[in-house]
Design a protein around this motif. Sequence first.
Motif, PDB file in Angstrom:
ATOM      1  N   GLU A 113       0.811  -1.212   0.000  1.00 41.77           N
ATOM      2  CA  GLU A 113       0.000   0.000   0.000  1.00 41.77           C
ATOM      3  C   GLU A 113       0.848   1.267   0.000  1.00 41.77           C
ATOM      4  O   GLU A 113       0.446   2.296  -0.549  1.00 41.77           O
ATOM      5  CB  GLU A 113      -0.937   0.005   1.221  1.00 41.77           C
ATOM      6  CG  GLU A 113      -2.134  -0.915   1.126  1.00 41.77           C
ATOM      7  CD  GLU A 113      -1.814  -2.340   1.545  1.00 41.77           C
ATOM      8  OE1 GLU A 113      -0.628  -2.593   1.828  1.00 41.77           O
ATOM      9  OE2 GLU A 113      -2.736  -3.176   1.589  1.00 41.77           O
ATOM     10  N   VAL A 114       2.028   1.190   0.629  1.00 43.04           N
ATOM     11  CA  VAL A 114       2.903   2.367   0.656  1.00 43.04           C
ATOM     12  C   VAL A 114       3.336   2.742  -0.752  1.00 43.04           C
ATOM     13  O   VAL A 114       3.354   3.924  -1.126  1.00 43.04           O
ATOM     14  CB  VAL A 114       4.120   2.097   1.552  1.00 43.04           C
ATOM     15  CG1 VAL A 114       5.106   3.248   1.468  1.00 43.04           C
ATOM     16  CG2 VAL A 114       3.692   1.882   2.995  1.00 43.04           C
TER      17      VAL A 114
ATOM     18  N   ALA B 146       0.442   4.284  -2.556  1.00 43.42           N
ATOM     19  CA  ALA B 146       0.227   5.669  -2.126  1.00 43.42           C
ATOM     20  C   ALA B 146       1.237   6.607  -2.782  1.00 43.42           C
ATOM     21  O   ALA B 146       0.884   7.733  -3.166  1.00 43.42           O
ATOM     22  CB  ALA B 146       0.329   5.757  -0.608  1.00 43.42           C
TER      23      ALA B 146
ATOM     24  N   GLY C  11      -4.181   8.347   1.151  1.00 43.66           N
ATOM     25  CA  GLY C  11      -4.097   7.116   1.925  1.00 43.66           C
ATOM     26  C   GLY C  11      -5.316   6.243   1.759  1.00 43.66           C
ATOM     27  O   GLY C  11      -5.213   5.019   1.653  1.00 43.66           O
TER      28      GLY C  11
ATOM     29  N   ALA D 259      -5.134   4.517  -1.601  1.00 40.16           N
ATOM     30  CA  ALA D 259      -4.143   3.441  -1.583  1.00 40.16           C
ATOM     31  C   ALA D 259      -4.690   2.203  -0.867  1.00 40.16           C
ATOM     32  O   ALA D 259      -4.498   1.070  -1.320  1.00 40.16           O
ATOM     33  CB  ALA D 259      -2.862   3.923  -0.910  1.00 40.16           C
TER      34      ALA D 259
ATOM     35  N   SER E 201      -3.174   2.147   7.759  1.00 43.29           N
ATOM     36  CA  SER E 201      -3.334   3.603   7.678  1.00 43.29           C
ATOM     37  C   SER E 201      -2.287   4.314   8.522  1.00 43.29           C
ATOM     38  O   SER E 201      -1.848   5.423   8.174  1.00 43.29           O
ATOM     39  CB  SER E 201      -4.738   4.002   8.131  1.00 43.29           C
ATOM     40  OG  SER E 201      -4.952   3.665   9.497  1.00 43.29           O
TER      41      SER E 201
ATOM     42  N   LEU F   9       0.825   4.435   6.396  1.00 36.61           N
ATOM     43  CA  LEU F   9       0.719   5.419   5.321  1.00 36.61           C
ATOM     44  C   LEU F   9       0.928   6.835   5.844  1.00 36.61           C
ATOM     45  O   LEU F   9       1.393   7.716   5.103  1.00 36.61           O
ATOM     46  CB  LEU F   9      -0.645   5.304   4.641  1.00 36.61           C
ATOM     47  CG  LEU F   9      -0.908   4.023   3.859  1.00 36.61           C
ATOM     48  CD1 LEU F   9      -2.312   4.026   3.283  1.00 36.61           C
ATOM     49  CD2 LEU F   9       0.112   3.847   2.743  1.00 36.61           C
TER      50      LEU F   9
ATOM     51  N   ALA G 145       0.604  10.994   4.574  1.00 35.84           N
ATOM     52  CA  ALA G 145      -0.809  10.891   4.212  1.00 35.84           C
ATOM     53  C   ALA G 145      -1.739  11.339   5.324  1.00 35.84           C
ATOM     54  O   ALA G 145      -2.957  11.319   5.150  1.00 35.84           O
ATOM     55  CB  ALA G 145      -1.143   9.446   3.813  1.00 35.84           C
TER      56      ALA G 145
END
Length: 278
Positions: free
Chosen positions: A127-128, A131, A145, A148, A214, A217, A222
């Motif tokens: 996910e990073v 993002a 965020g 992503a 989250s 991120l 984010a």
Amino acid sequence: MTTTLAQSQHPTRPVKPTSRLRTTLWLVVSLIIVAAFWSVKIKWSALADFPSQLIKYVGLMLFPPDWSKLGEAFKATILSVQMAWIGTVLGIVISFPLSFLASKGLAPRAVNAPLRLIFAVIRAVPEVVIAILILSVTGLTPFTGALALAVGSIGTLGKWGYEAFEGVDPGPKEAVRSTGGGTLALIRWGVWPSAAPEVLSFWLYRFEINVRASAILGLIGAGGIGKMLQDNVQFRNWDAVGMLLIVVVVVTMAIDQVSGLVRNKLIHGTWRAPRLAS
């Protein structure tokens, strides 16, 4: 005669043949592990100082924490939870219909094979990284965020969805087909009623994952608890970091307990909260 009878009653167990392929694979895996440790250049002597350093920083963070940061930390954590919620909902909305198209028996192979490949590619990208790719368009905002997390959720929820649909009892599906039902009727009456508890529990579990993600991120800007954590670590405000960690742990554990309670109701039909040790 007696010896022959005893041998017939207790035959000698044959010797298990050795597998050269298995031995070779274990050797290759062992060499890869050794090479990985060797290339990382781990400073093993630093491990001796780790316990004392851990005690030192835990003391700086928690004895005592900065209680004046409680309100700010709670707001930042709620922002991270909101990012996770929006990302999960967007992922569900997109992945849910695609999961049916990716299921064998519900869509042609020319359709479900490419979708499975897309799900696999999405799952391979953290996910990073997603993002970082998105922020070039949206900038460093909480919405980045959330997007992503939504993209990452599509990969996992899509896979879990079509596996759940393919694993349902074939009886209801055969009953729908025998009555002349089409694909929509097959999904509505033959697949979804059996797969619904499992799919809904997957959605809740993905929300739990997104709550944790989250925070990560936030470290790239984010927003949310990760951004606040990064700022305080950068300026060595350890008592504020301790307050942030307390809030994150409490909120995350509360979400896990509520989510587990709902999952048990969906799967087992009882309102039973999971034990903390499980």
